[in-house]
Design a protein around this motif. Structure first.
Motif, short mmCIF file in Angstrom:
data_model
loop_
_atom_site.label_atom_id
_atom_site.label_comp_id
_atom_site.label_asym_id
_atom_site.label_seq_id
_atom_site.Cartn_x
_atom_site.Cartn_y
_atom_site.Cartn_z
N PHE A 86 0.84 -1.21 0.00
CA PHE A 86 0.00 0.00 0.00
C PHE A 86 0.88 1.25 0.00
O PHE A 86 0.65 2.19 -0.78
CB PHE A 86 -0.91 -0.02 1.23
CG PHE A 86 -1.78 1.20 1.39
CD1 PHE A 86 -3.04 1.25 0.83
CD2 PHE A 86 -1.33 2.30 2.12
CE1 PHE A 86 -3.84 2.39 0.99
CE2 PHE A 86 -2.11 3.42 2.28
CZ PHE A 86 -3.38 3.46 1.70
N VAL A 102 -6.64 -0.89 -3.13
CA VAL A 102 -7.21 -1.77 -2.09
C VAL A 102 -8.62 -2.20 -2.49
O VAL A 102 -8.98 -3.39 -2.37
CB VAL A 102 -7.23 -1.04 -0.72
CG1 VAL A 102 -8.01 -1.86 0.30
CG2 VAL A 102 -5.82 -0.79 -0.24
N SER A 280 -11.89 -5.72 3.76
CA SER A 280 -10.91 -4.95 2.99
C SER A 280 -11.59 -3.95 2.07
O SER A 280 -11.08 -2.84 1.85
CB SER A 280 -10.02 -5.89 2.17
OG SER A 280 -9.21 -6.68 3.00
#
Length: 450
Positions: A86, A102, A280
């Motif tokens: 990330f 994501v 997520s």
């Protein structure tokens, strides 16, 4: 596993899970803040989101609503490899693109899950046990680095931090040895508290900032602005998703074994992965990296003997409450990493032992099984024991190769297919007759297919 207990005891055991794993979201968000140069307000906001989503994920995985969650005692966390990826995407393409990555990766889970479910037959006990051993060793290293710090950084291997870490382990062992019943079951949490008291006596904890700022905090939707979706930028996270699925497979199987529950991998493992994907997906809109089901609590379950999934559900409730209470977040973040690391090393080492126990059921006396296990562990431990070994390779190749868990899992699965599926078919083709059993080189007895 399905039994409940009085609410006070369930909450107490749930709090133990929270204290052991709380350092992970705190350190993950602090690393995000330092890397992306975030202000204090945004950092607190992301901490709030991390705790709340960790709690929601723990509830989903523990209670298993509809087709989400395996109904096993699990907790969920940010951090690890997804966090590093990330941050890499954020530094190269911007943080809004990272949050978009994501979201894309979470959707990717749902797309490839039906295909992955059909491949689970290639993950027998041999493969999963090998992967769990590598997971445990990797986590022990993570816990140790919390005690020592990273080599080359200021304060590495500070004697006081080493003493705190070892003392915390000593307190945990002493409590486990001296007591029985509930106190023994709470030895992990009480050892962490004892280590924290020692750290306070040595002047290593500063609670002065606990009362600063507001009392309540709440996650903010899209804290970095609207996500930007770039498929190419998201590829590293999508590739990691495949490794994460393999890891979720191993953790689901070992968790079920720990609590003594018979499961069908083809139905239960996809429920774990769906839980990861759903949380997520929400995490992307709250500015967080991918959330993953954690193996940390499996060690706690084994050490304490408390198998109830309602304990981790209670931990989920505690995490959600903490996420809305800013002073509590500040208190938890004040616990020295050396104390948390000492506790973590014990818990994580138990996971390694669980993997060894699973390998004990994998017929390692068979030459091919022992060979597969040896090669997978060698390749899986290489990037863990020698960091940067693949630094000279292109970035896309490093994504999977630097994950020892992924390398070990895929190596074991590939060799298992090669030895126990491809080889019998080739032998059948050469002889023109069905081969009912596979004979390993150097063995005189016939052995069944894996």
């Amino acid at each position: 596993m399905d039994q409940s207990r009085p609410l006070s005891r369930i909450l107490l055991f749930g709090l133990q899970h929270v204290l052991v794993m709380a350092a992970t979201p705190v350190s993950a968000i602090f690393l995000m803040s330092a890397t992306l140069h975030l202000d204090t307000g945004l950092t607190v906001n992301l901490l709030s989101a991390a705790f709340v989503l960790s709690g929601v994920g723990s509830l989903i995985q523990s209670l298993g609503p509809w087709k989400f969650g395996p109904r096993l005692p699990f907790v969920m966390l940010p951090g690890g490899a997804p966090l590093i990826l990330f941050l890499a995407i954020a530094e190269q393409h911007g943080v809004r693109t990272a949050t978009g990555a994501v979201i894309i990766s979470a959707a990717f889970y749902f797309v490839v899950l039906p295909v992955f479910s059909r491949l689970l037959k290639f993950f027998p006990t041999l493969v999963i046990g090998t992967m769990i051993v590598i997971v445990g060793v990797n986590l022990v290293k993570v816990g140790a680095l919390l005690v020592t710090g990273r080599p080359g950084t200021p304060g590495f291997a500070n004697p006081t931090n080493l003493a705190l870490g070892m003392a915390t382990i000593g307190f945990t062992v002493a409590l486990y040895w001296l007591f029985t019943g509930v106190v023994r079951q709470l030895a992990v949490m009480l050892g962490l508290i004892a280590g924290s008291v020692l750290a306070f006596a040595l002047g290593r904890i500063d609670f002065s900032g606990v009362t600063e700022g507001g009392v309540l905090s709440a996650p903010q939707l899209m804290p970095f602005g609207s996500p930007e979706f770039q498929l190419v930028a998201a590829l590293p996270l999508m590739l990691y998703g495949l490794a994460s699925m393999a890891e979720a497979t191993g953790q689901t199987v070992i968790n079920a074994e720990t609590v003594g529950k018979e499961i069908d991998k083809r139905t239960v493992v996809p429920r774990t992965i769906r839980g990861d994907a759903l949380v997520s997906l929400f995490g992307g809109f709250l500015g967080l990296p991918l959330m993953v089901t954690s193996g940390e609590n499996i060690g706690i379950v084994r050490v304490t003997g408390v198998r109830s999934r309602f304990v981790t559900a209670a931990a989920g409730v505690v995490l959600i409450v903490i996420g809305f209470l800013a002073p509590v977040i500040r208190v938890i973040s004040a616990i020295p990493s050396a104390v948390v690391g000492g506790t973590a090393m014990v818990v994580f080492a138990v996971i390694t032992v669980l993997g060894i126990q699973m390998l004990g059921k994998a017929e390692l006396e068979r030459h091919s099984h022992g060979f597969i296990c040896a090669v997978a562990i060698a390749l899986g431990l290489l990037p863990i024991l020698v960091p940067g070994v693949y630094a000279g390779l292109p970035s896309n190749a490093r994504i999977l190769l630097e994950s020892g868990v992924a390398v070990g899992a895929f190596t074991a699965a590939f060799l298992n297919v090669l030895f126990h599926h491809v080889r019998p078919r080739l032998a059948r083709g050469r002889s023109g007759e069905p081969v009912p059993a596979l004979v390993d080189a150097g063995e005189s007895r016939a052995v069944p297919h894996a």
